[in-house]
Design an enzyme around this catalytic site. Sequence first.
Site, mmCIF file in Angstrom:
data_model
loop_
_atom_site.group_PDB
_atom_site.id
_atom_site.type_symbol
_atom_site.label_atom_id
_atom_site.label_comp_id
_atom_site.label_asym_id
_atom_site.label_seq_id
_atom_site.Cartn_x
_atom_site.Cartn_y
_atom_site.Cartn_z
ATOM 1 N N HIS A 105 -7.910 -5.418 0.679
ATOM 2 C CA HIS A 105 -6.660 -4.688 0.897
ATOM 3 C C HIS A 105 -5.811 -5.289 2.018
ATOM 4 O O HIS A 105 -4.661 -5.680 1.793
ATOM 5 C CB HIS A 105 -6.980 -3.217 1.186
ATOM 6 C CG HIS A 105 -5.818 -2.288 1.037
ATOM 7 N ND1 HIS A 105 -5.269 -1.982 -0.191
ATOM 8 C CD2 HIS A 105 -5.098 -1.596 1.952
ATOM 9 C CE1 HIS A 105 -4.265 -1.142 -0.016
ATOM 10 N NE2 HIS A 105 -4.133 -0.889 1.273
ATOM 11 N N SER A 127 0.824 -1.207 0.000
ATOM 12 C CA SER A 127 0.000 0.000 0.000
ATOM 13 C C SER A 127 0.862 1.263 0.000
ATOM 14 O O SER A 127 1.560 1.528 -0.986
ATOM 15 C CB SER A 127 -0.959 -0.047 1.187
ATOM 16 O OG SER A 127 -1.939 0.948 1.112
#
Length: 422
Positions: A396, A191
């Site tokens: 995620h 990320s």
Amino acid sequence: MLTRVLAFFSLTVLVSAGRSPNADYIEELVKANAFGPYISDNVLEDATLDLRDLVRKYNYPFEEYNVITEDGYVLGLHRIPHGRDRNNSPGNKTVIFLMHGLLSSSAENVIMGPGSGLAYILAEEGYDVWMGNARGTHFSRRNLLLNPDDRSNPAFWRFSWDDIGTKDLPAMIDFALAHTKQEKMHYVGFSQGTTSFWVMTSLKPEYNKKILSMQAMAPVAYMANNNIGLFKALAPYSQQFNDLLSLIGINEMFPRSEIITSIGQLFCSDGKPTQFLCAEFLYVIAGKNPEQLNMTMLPVLLGHLPGGAATRQLTHYLQLIHGKEFTRYDHGVIGNLVEYGSMTPPRYDLSRIDAPVFLHYSQADPLAEVPDVERLHSELGNVLGKYRIEQPTFSHIDFVWGIDAKKLVFDRLIQAVRSMDV
């Protein structure tokens, strides 16, 4: 969902004596090998140990270093130099550097335990594992001149992930290479750990030559297709939002807190009727995928995370959502003229990144939407692999904490790393 999150936060005022997770239940999970070859032998203990003691509890070596950036930030740099069960002797091993996501820290790579945490897995594979901590996180909340707790002078917090990419990553990478007497390393980013890498290697392209491979998990650059309602609502007013927070003395987001650790122990353990609220809190942040969340480990997650960040880091992402480009931090017209010599912030030139890149992404990631990953792929200078996770609901946070992260992400990532070893 918002009601559940508010209810979760309201529990902070109810902190009182609690009890441990159901020991019989955990014992049955161990017997069934439900979490692979290892599981925490005491979830609540793991939630309260500091990271050094947590890693050493499982008989892994752990080293800590302080790295000072060009602007005086003191960064905590962590290392697991070799494995425990395999490749368990010191030696001249290939360096692999792990960089965490927003609101996280190096803890994200170990808190799921041996056999599940990426740092442990890579150490067992024979790598010298280094883990960075960006400025403002729990392990890097220091500066030689600036006080992070001085509300009358919030200068410590005037940074975004642009500064992490231009100052923090180069300092930590140079330190790790110098310490190990290596010339190159593998880089694994998750990320924001990918965002800061794109910043570094586009603005300081000489660092491309120090990278054997870049393994980008849930890669974030463009965010034009982000559909998270709260982010889309705030995006047009990102600077006003940041200014308002600063005006009321809020320049830091979600620092590591004993209150959150207590909540994890009292309300998120197995057998607690409020455990689902803890899961909902994580889902709001990074997408819902219950089949990948190890609920038993929630107290450990909340014992070590969130790790803190500057509000400007979120503001910078909101600017990308609104502007639909991958640009440097927008300081406003006057600030941009001073900082960049132009009225608008310049775009990062991704074509300057010629380090070998492998993209690991998923269909259901709300923070790295597929069209944005495709655009990133088209502009990078040297992509050698682009892998979409097979599971359609993989989200995620599943990249680092998913029950099947090893099978769906780490095994293929290690294959890609091996293919680039010299």
